[in-house]
Motif scaffolding. Structure first.
Motif, PDB file in Angstrom:
ATOM      1  N   ASN A 135      -8.309 -18.522  -7.851  1.00 15.76           N
ATOM      2  CA  ASN A 135      -9.515 -17.657  -7.614  1.00 15.76           C
ATOM      3  C   ASN A 135     -10.856 -18.494  -7.467  1.00 15.76           C
ATOM      4  OD1 ASN A 135      -9.872 -15.171  -6.622  1.00 15.76           O
ATOM      5  ND2 ASN A 135     -10.532 -14.301  -8.700  1.00 15.76           N
ATOM      6  N   SER A 136     -10.817 -19.608  -6.826  1.00 18.68           N
ATOM      7  CA  SER A 136     -11.714 -20.401  -6.880  1.00 18.68           C
ATOM      8  C   SER A 136     -12.089 -20.556  -5.193  1.00 18.68           C
ATOM      9  CB  SER A 136     -11.730 -21.864  -7.274  1.00 18.68           C
ATOM     10  OG  SER A 136     -12.601 -22.587  -6.843  1.00 18.68           O
ATOM     11  N   ARG A 137     -13.450 -20.466  -4.767  1.00 16.34           N
ATOM     12  CA  ARG A 137     -13.649 -20.348  -3.388  1.00 16.34           C
ATOM     13  C   ARG A 137     -13.320 -21.438  -2.549  1.00 16.34           C
ATOM     14  NH1 ARG A 137     -18.706 -18.470  -1.616  1.00 16.34           N
ATOM     15  NH2 ARG A 137     -19.500 -17.950  -3.559  1.00 16.34           N
ATOM     16  N   ASN A 138     -13.219 -22.786  -2.995  1.00 17.42           N
ATOM     17  CA  ASN A 138     -12.823 -23.779  -2.076  1.00 17.42           C
ATOM     18  C   ASN A 138     -11.549 -24.179  -2.744  1.00 17.42           C
ATOM     19  OD1 ASN A 138     -13.722 -24.790  -4.459  1.00 17.42           O
ATOM     20  ND2 ASN A 138     -14.842 -26.405  -3.513  1.00 17.42           N
ATOM     21  N   VAL A 139     -10.573 -23.297  -2.937  1.00 22.56           N
ATOM     22  CA  VAL A 139      -9.283 -23.715  -3.354  1.00 22.56           C
ATOM     23  C   VAL A 139      -8.441 -22.623  -2.481  1.00 22.56           C
ATOM     24  CG1 VAL A 139      -7.453 -24.299  -5.065  1.00 22.56           C
ATOM     25  CG2 VAL A 139     -10.042 -24.737  -5.512  1.00 22.56           C
ATOM     26  N   ILE A 140      -7.322 -23.302  -1.697  1.00 22.58           N
ATOM     27  CA  ILE A 140      -6.348 -22.185  -1.218  1.00 22.58           C
ATOM     28  C   ILE A 140      -5.496 -21.882  -2.115  1.00 22.58           C
ATOM     29  CG2 ILE A 140      -4.370 -22.251   0.360  1.00 22.58           C
ATOM     30  CD1 ILE A 140      -5.596 -24.864   1.531  1.00 22.58           C
ATOM     31  N   PRO A 141      -5.306 -20.632  -2.380  1.00 21.09           N
ATOM     32  CA  PRO A 141      -4.693 -19.894  -3.584  1.00 21.09           C
ATOM     33  C   PRO A 141      -3.219 -20.262  -3.398  1.00 21.09           C
ATOM     34  CG  PRO A 141      -6.130 -18.200  -2.648  1.00 21.09           C
ATOM     35  CD  PRO A 141      -6.189 -19.238  -1.694  1.00 21.09           C
ATOM     36  N   GLY A 142      -2.794 -20.812  -4.714  1.00 17.26           N
ATOM     37  CA  GLY A 142      -1.302 -21.138  -5.018  1.00 17.26           C
ATOM     38  C   GLY A 142      -0.468 -20.091  -5.141  1.00 17.26           C
ATOM     39  N   GLN A 143      -1.111 -18.829  -5.918  1.00 16.54           N
ATOM     40  CA  GLN A 143      -0.265 -17.679  -6.163  1.00 16.54           C
ATOM     41  C   GLN A 143      -1.192 -16.371  -6.237  1.00 16.54           C
ATOM     42  OE1 GLN A 143       1.050 -16.682 -10.536  1.00 16.54           O
ATOM     43  NE2 GLN A 143       3.063 -17.513  -9.389  1.00 16.54           N
ATOM     44  N   VAL A 144      -0.567 -15.351  -5.706  1.00 14.69           N
ATOM     45  CA  VAL A 144      -1.217 -14.194  -5.661  1.00 14.69           C
ATOM     46  C   VAL A 144      -0.297 -12.974  -6.231  1.00 14.69           C
ATOM     47  CG1 VAL A 144      -2.217 -12.222  -4.171  1.00 14.69           C
ATOM     48  CG2 VAL A 144      -2.682 -14.656  -3.759  1.00 14.69           C
ATOM     49  N   LYS A 145      -0.500 -12.330  -7.355  1.00 14.18           N
ATOM     50  CA  LYS A 145       0.151 -11.007  -7.764  1.00 14.18           C
ATOM     51  C   LYS A 145      -0.659  -9.809  -7.193  1.00 14.18           C
ATOM     52  CE  LYS A 145       1.694 -13.843 -11.816  1.00 14.18           C
ATOM     53  NZ  LYS A 145       2.393 -13.334 -12.839  1.00 14.18           N
ATOM     54  N   PHE A 146       0.432  -8.741  -6.810  1.00 12.24           N
ATOM     55  CA  PHE A 146      -0.133  -7.605  -6.168  1.00 12.24           C
ATOM     56  C   PHE A 146       0.707  -6.560  -6.758  1.00 12.24           C
ATOM     57  CE2 PHE A 146       1.346  -9.135  -2.341  1.00 12.24           C
ATOM     58  CZ  PHE A 146       1.962  -8.197  -1.818  1.00 12.24           C
ATOM     59  N   THR A 147       0.407  -5.294  -6.555  1.00 17.18           N
ATOM     60  CA  THR A 147       1.059  -4.264  -6.682  1.00 17.18           C
ATOM     61  C   THR A 147       1.248  -3.294  -5.606  1.00 17.18           C
ATOM     62  OG1 THR A 147      -0.841  -2.757  -7.463  1.00 17.18           O
ATOM     63  CG2 THR A 147       0.243  -3.896  -9.122  1.00 17.18           C
ATOM     64  N   VAL A 148       2.566  -3.022  -5.399  1.00 17.00           N
ATOM     65  CA  VAL A 148       2.687  -1.726  -4.289  1.00 17.00           C
ATOM     66  C   VAL A 148       2.902  -0.492  -4.888  1.00 17.00           C
ATOM     67  CG1 VAL A 148       4.188  -1.311  -2.184  1.00 17.00           C
ATOM     68  CG2 VAL A 148       3.431  -3.638  -2.597  1.00 17.00           C
ATOM     69  N   ASP A 149       2.306   0.576  -4.344  1.00 16.60           N
ATOM     70  CA  ASP A 149       2.720   1.992  -4.794  1.00 16.60           C
ATOM     71  C   ASP A 149       3.157   2.618  -3.512  1.00 16.60           C
ATOM     72  OD1 ASP A 149       2.485   4.678  -4.941  1.00 16.60           O
ATOM     73  OD2 ASP A 149       0.700   4.686  -6.641  1.00 16.60           O
ATOM     74  N   PHE A 150       4.519   2.936  -3.278  1.00 16.65           N
ATOM     75  CA  PHE A 150       5.222   3.841  -2.331  1.00 16.65           C
ATOM     76  C   PHE A 150       5.272   5.209  -2.833  1.00 16.65           C
ATOM     77  CE2 PHE A 150       6.926  -0.128   0.250  1.00 16.65           C
ATOM     78  CZ  PHE A 150       6.006  -0.110   1.061  1.00 16.65           C
ATOM     79  N   ARG A 151       5.204   6.064  -1.881  1.00 24.27           N
ATOM     80  CA  ARG A 151       5.475   7.538  -1.981  1.00 24.27           C
ATOM     81  C   ARG A 151       6.011   8.203  -0.949  1.00 24.27           C
ATOM     82  NH1 ARG A 151       1.168   9.120  -6.971  1.00 24.27           N
ATOM     83  NH2 ARG A 151       0.566   7.202  -7.536  1.00 24.27           N
ATOM     84  N   ASN A 152       6.775   9.200  -1.046  1.00 21.16           N
ATOM     85  CA  ASN A 152       7.423   9.660   0.191  1.00 21.16           C
ATOM     86  C   ASN A 152       7.798  10.861  -0.504  1.00 21.16           C
ATOM     87  OD1 ASN A 152       8.189  10.306   2.631  1.00 21.16           O
ATOM     88  ND2 ASN A 152       8.863   8.240   3.243  1.00 21.16           N
ATOM     89  N   LEU A 153       8.468  11.844   0.592  1.00 22.58           N
ATOM     90  CA  LEU A 153       8.733  13.209   0.199  1.00 22.58           C
ATOM     91  C   LEU A 153      10.270  13.291   0.156  1.00 22.58           C
ATOM     92  CD1 LEU A 153       7.999  16.077  -0.886  1.00 22.58           C
ATOM     93  CD2 LEU A 153       7.797  16.680   1.654  1.00 22.58           C
ATOM     94  N   SER A 154      10.907  12.218   0.703  1.00 21.03           N
ATOM     95  CA  SER A 154      12.429  12.280   0.600  1.00 21.03           C
ATOM     96  C   SER A 154      12.903  10.776   0.009  1.00 21.03           C
ATOM     97  CB  SER A 154      13.101  12.290   2.063  1.00 21.03           C
ATOM     98  OG  SER A 154      12.925  11.128   2.742  1.00 21.03           O
ATOM     99  N   GLN A 155      13.962  10.724  -0.637  1.00 14.95           N
ATOM    100  CA  GLN A 155      14.573   9.587  -1.077  1.00 14.95           C
ATOM    101  C   GLN A 155      15.071   8.644  -0.161  1.00 14.95           C
ATOM    102  OE1 GLN A 155      14.402   8.555  -4.589  1.00 14.95           O
ATOM    103  NE2 GLN A 155      14.850   6.513  -3.450  1.00 14.95           N
ATOM    104  N   ASP A 156      15.730   9.348   0.987  1.00 18.59           N
ATOM    105  CA  ASP A 156      15.710   8.465   2.209  1.00 18.59           C
ATOM    106  C   ASP A 156      14.445   7.712   2.687  1.00 18.59           C
ATOM    107  OD1 ASP A 156      18.517   9.345   2.463  1.00 18.59           O
ATOM    108  OD2 ASP A 156      18.188  10.632   4.012  1.00 18.59           O
ATOM    109  N   GLY A 157      13.610   8.533   2.722  1.00 16.55           N
ATOM    110  CA  GLY A 157      12.401   7.653   3.100  1.00 16.55           C
ATOM    111  C   GLY A 157      11.819   6.687   2.095  1.00 16.55           C
ATOM    112  N   LEU A 158      12.005   6.740   0.706  1.00 17.07           N
ATOM    113  CA  LEU A 158      11.699   5.786  -0.223  1.00 17.07           C
ATOM    114  C   LEU A 158      12.523   4.426   0.153  1.00 17.07           C
ATOM    115  CD1 LEU A 158      10.801   8.015  -3.178  1.00 17.07           C
ATOM    116  CD2 LEU A 158       9.277   6.470  -1.920  1.00 17.07           C
ATOM    117  N   ASP A 159      13.736   4.702   0.278  1.00 16.86           N
ATOM    118  CA  ASP A 159      14.803   3.649   0.373  1.00 16.86           C
ATOM    119  C   ASP A 159      14.547   3.010   1.505  1.00 16.86           C
ATOM    120  OD1 ASP A 159      16.082   4.751  -1.573  1.00 16.86           O
ATOM    121  OD2 ASP A 159      17.760   5.709  -0.951  1.00 16.86           O
TER     122      ASP A 159
END
Lengths: 418, 418
Positions: B279-303
């Motif tokens: 997280n330094s402005r002149n360093v290409i990031p070596g690791q990025v962690k993030f979250t995903v929150d998926f929602r849907n009305l059917s389990q088929d859709g979530l799958d």
């Protein structure tokens, strides 16, 4: 090139030993070096190098911002000095070679000439510049910048670190406030300046080249970017009603990459820093701040990157129902080293039989500033995996020797033999 | 529908006053509420609501995880209770309406029936469930989850907060460890359960609808994602030799958005959290962690979303010479409320003359758990700008009254008049 013919070569073992000796000062448990500018460790490192300069018979002078010059006299009283150098301050988790190599390669040139009793027409100098890294005191490349007049010496001396300590007071504390005015060189400005440095990138290693003939350095334009949308609950907010600052920022990161690719081979575009608000997994981010680091070899190219970024970021923000602000925070013009000095480096590599290629420096170096007041050139040698600013920074002794031999013969070509 | 014909309506002013009175307990300077589960503020809020329940003639019982039930007797000894409720714990910077509205709307239903001397065949209950927000003790929706047997009561009581305090000990300290076994309801399981709630999203406001007839709740699948590349200096590293974890992550954020759009109208995809290294402005990031929150009305859709994400993330990582790991950390199945209860809500809104639309809940609610043991429905009312979990959360008194009238008549339709 009679010296070439005589097979004059530096002592690679002596160079390596000096690098290892200096690396003991501020050594870290992981094998790196922490010798931050104007600390006790920097003082100890400076004292060691000054002692070596004196042992090599150099006349040492110190200027008002702590730049240290060691001069080996020439035989021609009218000749201006041919200089070399770099810096010995390091990053907090720095390595053994960044900067240190350029200074100790210069010292090794002096020792080699002493050992062989060789006299030059022009005086030779080896320099270490104060606070190249800028990690404790900004700006970076402080000493060389003051030397060439980009910064006023008094302004530099008033700069404070995070604890409120000033450069001037710290220079006095460690005994390195000199009395030479910034930019003054006995006999007039350098006739030429060379800087040997590890590449800090992966190109030479990728091409298996021991020597990089550095033709210039990329210009840099850095930006702070703020994308503003609206925080919202990730569940109840349909996709089409979002003001998703994260999505807009992500597309901007992709745009930065494409803009740089379109400026091949010299364009660089990096988003290194990002801060997300509120940064909660089930909240659509309302604000994302990130940085852009653009580099290119021409100002036209940088201007083009700037213009396309502004256009594309505005469009990408609007498409995500967000707004975007961009502020330029750093600007360094592209640098083209002096053709004569670039030629001296190339010729030396060629005649020494080293495989070499022309490269540009992606990073800033003291040499970039010196180039504005004296014909300048740089020599790059490979470093392991292109890694620098890291305790695992590493380089091969044979490459360091090769770069030092190129430095020796490039300097001799400019200084002339007595 | 004789009650409808008689024009039976709740007292909107009394409902509003109760909301404002309860909001004074744990009030924040910015106009919000901080009444975190099982704190002294939660105790004070509970004491207030229990006092109101008793003043309304309700028989109060408390279960072993602190869920509180207030019962108004019916005339048919064989009839099972028709219940309503929500929660009164809040986020640290929560608002006056989230949860509180559902509880006090239920109380207002009881007060209205008392005021008009109306008897129902089935008993009526108003409930507040322990720790819906999950901000101090996990999991969220703790009380309703224990009530339906998703969590064991003893397991819940052993849960600790950040200071090591346990749910069981805190329940005892504030006087809300009851003796009723989780899930026990006099006369047998609820005949029906309704929950009124602010929408916490922008849909009703966007369509200018006072009533949302909630047909179900989106299923949720949450992930932790780690993209690994290699740190490198932003200047000397050419674009084509990078392992840029930031670039790969940015393209994944875009992919999450496209995957959700392809599942319109119910698909949701959010990257709310991101952490960049170094997280330094002149360093290409070596690791990025993030979250995903998926929602849907059917389990088929979530799958389907899960499968496409895994495929695309792997491709996007490879194209950036990075690797990616994905771990699913939360999974809630989609919920479809009981058709009879959904109809009761729709009919009540229709006959009361309120504009209404069918919506699905994007967020989880206690009602989603109760739906697994009793026919359940929900009523949504708009909140200002769709904002919730925020001190500026706001709702209009007329919308809150409308939702409460719908609740009244939906409950009466299920309970029957004596």
């Amino acid at each position: 090139m009679n010296t070439m013919a005589t097979g004059l070569r530096i002592d690679g073992d002596r160079l390596w030993q000096s690098l290892m000796d200096l690396a003991r000062i501020g050594a870290t448990p992981k094998g790196g070096v922490c010798r931050i500018a104007l600390t006790d460790e920097d003082r100890a490192g400076r004292d060691q190098v000054v002692q070596w300069m004196r042992e090599a018979g150099l006349a040492v002078r110190i200027d008002e911002v702590g730049n240290v010059f060691g001069r080996r006299a020439g035989t021609d009283p009218a000749a201006r000095a041919v200089a070399t150098g770099s810096h010995i301050d390091t990053q907090p988790t720095g390595g053994k070679f960044d900067g240190n190599y350029g200074v100790l390669a210069g010292l090794e040139v002096m020792r080699t000439l002493n050992a062989h009793g060789i006299q030059t027409l022009a005086p030779l100098e080896v320099v270490f510049w104060t606070n190249e890294e800028g990690t404790r005191f900004t700006p970076v490349m402080m000493g060389s910048g003051a030397f060439v007049g980009v910064f006023g010496a008094e302004d530099v001396r008033l700069q404070q670190d995070g604890a409120g300590l000033r450069v001037g007071a710290e220079l006095e504390r460690i005994g390195y406030r000199g009395d030479v005015a910034c930019g003054d060189v006995p006999g007039g400005p350098f006739a030429a300046y060379f800087e040997a440095h590890i590449e800090q990138g992966p190109v030479l290693e990728a091409y298996d080249m021991p020597i990089g003939v550095v033709s210039g350095a990329l210009g840099q334009q850095w930006y702070d970017v703020t994308v503003s949308g609206m925080d919202a609950h990730a569940g109840p907010t349909p996709m089409e009603l979002r003001h998703d600052a994260m999505l807009a920022a992500a597309r901007m990161v992709d745009a930065v990459n494409r803009i740089a690719h379109d400026e091949a081979p010299h364009g660089r575009g990096t988003v290194g820093h990002m801060q997300v608000l509120p940064n909660s997994r089930n909240v659509i981010p309302g604000q994302v701040k990130f940085t852009v680091d653009f580099r290119n070899l021409s100002q036209d190219g940088l201007d083009r990157m700037d213009r396309i970024m502004h256009d594309q970021f505005a469009q990408l923000a609007a498409r995500c129902r967000c707004t975007v602000e961009m502020e330029q925070v750093v600007k360094f013009a592209p640098c083209h080293f002096h053709p004569d000095c670039v030629d001296s480096v190339r010729n030396a590599a060629e005649q020494l039989g080293y495989a070499h290629m022309e490269v540009v420096s992606g990073a800033g170096h003291d040499a970039v500033y010196i180039n504005s007041v004296a014909p300048t050139g740089m020599i790059f040698v490979p470093c392991k995996d292109g890694i620098s600013h890291n305790e695992i920074e590493d380089a091969k002794a044979e490459h360091l020797s090769a770069g030092c031999n190129v430095l020796l013969h490039a300097m001799l070509a400019r200084a002339g033999l007595a």
